[in-house]
Structures are given as structure tokens and as C-alpha cells.
Write a protein that holds these residues in place. Structure first.
Motif, PDB file in Angstrom:
ATOM      1  N   VAL A  71       0.803  -0.860  12.230  1.00 32.19           N
ATOM      2  CA  VAL A  71       0.311  -1.729  11.158  1.00 32.19           C
ATOM      3  C   VAL A  71       1.322  -1.919  10.040  1.00 32.19           C
ATOM      4  CG1 VAL A  71      -2.120  -1.272  11.611  1.00 32.19           C
ATOM      5  CG2 VAL A  71      -0.915   0.077   9.879  1.00 32.19           C
ATOM      6  N   ILE A  72       2.318  -1.038   9.941  1.00 31.46           N
ATOM      7  CA  ILE A  72       3.336  -1.215   8.907  1.00 31.46           C
ATOM      8  C   ILE A  72       4.541  -1.977   9.422  1.00 31.46           C
ATOM      9  CG2 ILE A  72       2.572   0.743   7.525  1.00 31.46           C
ATOM     10  CD1 ILE A  72       4.915   2.343   8.620  1.00 31.46           C
ATOM     11  N   ARG A 113      -3.324   1.337   4.334  1.00 33.17           N
ATOM     12  CA  ARG A 113      -3.453   0.819   2.960  1.00 33.17           C
ATOM     13  C   ARG A 113      -3.855   1.934   2.005  1.00 33.17           C
ATOM     14  NH1 ARG A 113      -7.194  -2.539   1.692  1.00 33.17           N
ATOM     15  NH2 ARG A 113      -6.044  -3.577   0.058  1.00 33.17           N
ATOM     16  N   CYS A 114      -4.763   2.806   2.439  1.00 32.76           N
ATOM     17  CA  CYS A 114      -5.182   3.940   1.597  1.00 32.76           C
ATOM     18  C   CYS A 114      -4.005   4.854   1.287  1.00 32.76           C
ATOM     19  CB  CYS A 114      -6.276   4.741   2.287  1.00 32.76           C
ATOM     20  SG  CYS A 114      -7.857   3.905   2.368  1.00 32.76           S
ATOM     21  N   TYR A 115      -3.232   5.190   2.298  1.00 32.05           N
ATOM     22  CA  TYR A 115      -2.081   6.068   2.091  1.00 32.05           C
ATOM     23  C   TYR A 115      -1.039   5.407   1.191  1.00 32.05           C
ATOM     24  CZ  TYR A 115      -3.424   9.722   5.358  1.00 32.05           C
ATOM     25  OH  TYR A 115      -4.057  10.765   5.971  1.00 32.05           O
ATOM     26  N   ILE A 116      -0.804   4.137   1.397  1.00 34.43           N
ATOM     27  CA  ILE A 116       0.186   3.427   0.570  1.00 34.43           C
ATOM     28  C   ILE A 116      -0.278   3.383  -0.874  1.00 34.43           C
ATOM     29  CG2 ILE A 116       1.289   1.203   0.140  1.00 34.43           C
ATOM     30  CD1 ILE A 116       1.191   0.767   3.232  1.00 34.43           C
ATOM     31  N   LEU A 117      -1.528   2.987  -1.096  1.00 35.95           N
ATOM     32  CA  LEU A 117      -2.053   2.926  -2.458  1.00 35.95           C
ATOM     33  C   LEU A 117      -2.055   4.304  -3.116  1.00 35.95           C
ATOM     34  CD1 LEU A 117      -5.007   0.411  -2.008  1.00 35.95           C
ATOM     35  CD2 LEU A 117      -2.949   0.057  -3.391  1.00 35.95           C
ATOM     36  N   ALA A 118      -2.378   5.331  -2.348  1.00 30.52           N
ATOM     37  CA  ALA A 118      -2.419   6.686  -2.900  1.00 30.52           C
ATOM     38  C   ALA A 118      -1.047   7.176  -3.342  1.00 30.52           C
ATOM     39  CB  ALA A 118      -3.007   7.652  -1.871  1.00 30.52           C
ATOM     40  N   SER A 119      -0.008   6.658  -2.743  1.00 31.72           N
ATOM     41  CA  SER A 119       1.336   7.122  -3.084  1.00 31.72           C
ATOM     42  C   SER A 119       1.962   6.319  -4.219  1.00 31.72           C
ATOM     43  CB  SER A 119       2.238   7.089  -1.852  1.00 31.72           C
ATOM     44  OG  SER A 119       2.468   5.761  -1.453  1.00 31.72           O
ATOM     45  N   MET A 138       1.679  -5.302   1.916  1.00 33.97           N
ATOM     46  CA  MET A 138       1.972  -4.433   0.769  1.00 33.97           C
ATOM     47  C   MET A 138       3.429  -3.994   0.787  1.00 33.97           C
ATOM     48  SD  MET A 138      -1.104  -1.757   0.334  1.00 33.97           S
ATOM     49  CE  MET A 138      -2.697  -2.240  -0.257  1.00 33.97           C
ATOM     50  N   LEU A 139       3.882  -3.547   1.936  1.00 32.62           N
ATOM     51  CA  LEU A 139       5.265  -3.075   2.052  1.00 32.62           C
ATOM     52  C   LEU A 139       6.256  -4.205   1.825  1.00 32.62           C
ATOM     53  CD1 LEU A 139       4.968  -0.556   5.004  1.00 32.62           C
ATOM     54  CD2 LEU A 139       5.154  -0.076   2.554  1.00 32.62           C
ATOM     55  N   GLU A 140       5.935  -5.388   2.316  1.00 30.10           N
ATOM     56  CA  GLU A 140       6.812  -6.543   2.073  1.00 30.10           C
ATOM     57  C   GLU A 140       6.875  -6.861   0.585  1.00 30.10           C
ATOM     58  OE1 GLU A 140       8.845  -8.237   4.296  1.00 30.10           O
ATOM     59  OE2 GLU A 140       8.293  -6.505   5.504  1.00 30.10           O
ATOM     60  N   SER A 141       5.742  -6.778  -0.093  1.00 30.49           N
ATOM     61  CA  SER A 141       5.702  -7.023  -1.531  1.00 30.49           C
ATOM     62  C   SER A 141       6.549  -5.997  -2.277  1.00 30.49           C
ATOM     63  CB  SER A 141       4.248  -6.975  -2.027  1.00 30.49           C
ATOM     64  OG  SER A 141       4.206  -7.037  -3.436  1.00 30.49           O
ATOM     65  N   HIS A 190      -2.878  -1.190  -8.973  1.00 32.53           N
ATOM     66  CA  HIS A 190      -3.659  -2.331  -9.475  1.00 32.53           C
ATOM     67  C   HIS A 190      -3.106  -3.655  -8.951  1.00 32.53           C
ATOM     68  CE1 HIS A 190      -6.328  -4.512 -12.099  1.00 32.53           C
ATOM     69  NE2 HIS A 190      -5.308  -5.198 -12.584  1.00 32.53           N
ATOM     70  N   GLN A 191      -1.774  -3.769  -8.906  1.00 35.72           N
ATOM     71  CA  GLN A 191      -1.144  -5.000  -8.434  1.00 35.72           C
ATOM     72  C   GLN A 191      -1.328  -5.217  -6.942  1.00 35.72           C
ATOM     73  OE1 GLN A 191       2.928  -4.456  -9.608  1.00 35.72           O
ATOM     74  NE2 GLN A 191       2.623  -5.394 -11.609  1.00 35.72           N
ATOM     75  N   HIS A 192      -1.454  -4.133  -6.173  1.00 40.48           N
ATOM     76  CA  HIS A 192      -1.455  -4.245  -4.715  1.00 40.48           C
ATOM     77  C   HIS A 192      -2.810  -4.036  -4.053  1.00 40.48           C
ATOM     78  CE1 HIS A 192       2.844  -3.884  -5.479  1.00 40.48           C
ATOM     79  NE2 HIS A 192       2.998  -4.489  -4.326  1.00 40.48           N
ATOM     80  N   GLN A 193      -3.831  -3.642  -4.797  1.00 44.98           N
ATOM     81  CA  GLN A 193      -5.099  -3.319  -4.150  1.00 44.98           C
ATOM     82  C   GLN A 193      -5.779  -4.527  -3.497  1.00 44.98           C
ATOM     83  OE1 GLN A 193      -7.420  -1.442  -7.156  1.00 44.98           O
ATOM     84  NE2 GLN A 193      -7.805  -3.321  -8.298  1.00 44.98           N
ATOM     85  N   SER A 194      -5.440  -5.722  -3.924  1.00 43.41           N
ATOM     86  CA  SER A 194      -6.078  -6.909  -3.323  1.00 43.41           C
ATOM     87  C   SER A 194      -5.247  -7.515  -2.190  1.00 43.41           C
ATOM     88  CB  SER A 194      -6.329  -7.973  -4.400  1.00 43.41           C
ATOM     89  OG  SER A 194      -5.100  -8.413  -4.944  1.00 43.41           O
ATOM     90  N   ILE A 195      -4.086  -6.944  -1.897  1.00 43.46           N
ATOM     91  CA  ILE A 195      -3.250  -7.455  -0.806  1.00 43.46           C
ATOM     92  C   ILE A 195      -3.909  -7.103   0.516  1.00 43.46           C
ATOM     93  CG2 ILE A 195      -1.016  -7.230   0.359  1.00 43.46           C
ATOM     94  CD1 ILE A 195       0.275  -6.996  -2.368  1.00 43.46           C
ATOM     95  N   GLY A 196      -3.913  -8.057   1.443  1.00 45.59           N
ATOM     96  CA  GLY A 196      -4.693  -7.974   2.666  1.00 45.59           C
ATOM     97  C   GLY A 196      -4.318  -6.926   3.684  1.00 45.59           C
ATOM     98  N   SER A 197      -3.054  -6.550   3.785  1.00 47.83           N
ATOM     99  CA  SER A 197      -2.684  -5.609   4.841  1.00 47.83           C
ATOM    100  C   SER A 197      -1.582  -4.671   4.368  1.00 47.83           C
ATOM    101  CB  SER A 197      -2.210  -6.362   6.084  1.00 47.83           C
ATOM    102  OG  SER A 197      -0.949  -6.962   5.850  1.00 47.83           O
ATOM    103  N   ALA A 198      -1.441  -3.561   5.074  1.00 52.60           N
ATOM    104  CA  ALA A 198      -0.392  -2.595   4.768  1.00 52.60           C
ATOM    105  C   ALA A 198       0.988  -3.239   4.916  1.00 52.60           C
ATOM    106  CB  ALA A 198      -0.507  -1.384   5.690  1.00 52.60           C
TER     107      ALA A 198
END
Length: 147
Positions: A26-27, A58-64, A82-85, A71-79
Motif C-alpha cells: 500500500v505504500i 495510514r494509522c502508522y504514518i499519522l502516528a509517526s 500521504m507519502l507522496e505529499s 492535521h494536514q494529512h488526516q484527510s488524504i485518501g491513502s498511505a
């Protein structure tokens, strides 16, 4: 929101190592297309597996992340997104840091009556920093640059 919450300090590397076979895809892959009504059971299962794995990633990414980034990334659709952002956000800073370090390396001169050892250690430290920042300088060239 993540079932684990975002207060945990897990790292993405830990996630990738522990869950490599089940979740790492997924990443590296974007969000798959949702199966049609006439999709096979295997296609639906594969999609469901991807959705579940993506939620965990997504949980692991947000947690780190720091709270501001969460706050900026919690609405992004996929892991993957998020990594691309994050890559987009920090790649320019990495480039600037690499330029600054390279400039410091190229402008470093040994002061009169200073220790050769200290000078070489400083040069090696700058070369290591460049390597961490992604600069590719082969070992032979590194030696030539220090000498």
C-alpha cells in the motif's frame, strides 16, 4: 479516524519491516479501482485486503508525524498519497540542505597550525552528511576531495 489513535509513536520503517508481506504494497501502489458488481470473489478480496492494509498504514504514518503534519494529512485518501505529499513537502528542503552542505564542504580550508586530523574528520563528517542527504560520491572521489 484510526482505531489505534494518533498518539502512538510507531515508525513507518517498523511498519514496513513487521508487516512487509501483508501490508507494504500500500505504500508503493496507489489506490486501486473499486471492483465492479460482476467482479470475482478474488478481486473483491484483493480490494478489501488493500483497503484494510491501507487503513493500517495510514494509522502508522499519522502516528509517526508531528501534530501539525497529522492535521494536514488526516484527510488524504491513502498511505501512498500521504507519502507522496510528504516527499513533495520535504524534497526541496533536502535539496537546500544538500546544497548548503556541499558549499560548506567545498569552502572548508585547513587553518594554519591546525590539526590535520581535525580537518580530515570535519571533511569526513561533511561527506557523511552529504551521503545521508542523498548525494552520490564514490569512495575514490571522496578520498581525492579530502586530500
Amino acid at each position: 479516524m484510526c482505531p489505534l489513535g494518533v498518539g502512538f509513536s510507531f515508525q513507518l520503517d517498523y511498519f514496513a519491516d513487521v508487516y512487509e508481506d501483508n501490508y507494504k504494497f500500500v505504500i508503493t501502489e496507489g489506490y486501486p479501482q473499486k471492483p465492479d458488481e460482476d467482479a470475482t470473489d478474488d478481486q473483491v478480496k484483493a480490494y478489501d485486503k488493500w483497503v484494510k492494509a491501507d487503513e493500517m498504514a495510514r494509522c502508522y504514518i499519522l502516528a509517526s508525524m508531528a501534530n501539525v503534519l497529522q492535521h494536514q494529512h488526516q484527510s488524504i485518501g491513502s498511505a501512498y498519497d500521504m507519502l507522496e505529499s510528504l516527499k513533495d513537502m520535504f524534497s526541496e528542503k533536502n535539496h537546500a540542505a544538500k546544497q548548503t552542505t556541499m558549499k560548506a564542504f567545498l569552502n572548508t580550508k585547513m587553518a594554519e597550525r591546525s590539526s590535520v586530523k581535525d580537518h580530515v574528520l570535519k571533511m569526513m563528517c561533511l561527506l557523511n552528511e552529504l551521503e545521508v542527504l542523498g548525494a552520490v560520491i564514490d569512495k575514490e572521489s571522496q578520498v581525492e576531495m579530502v586530500l
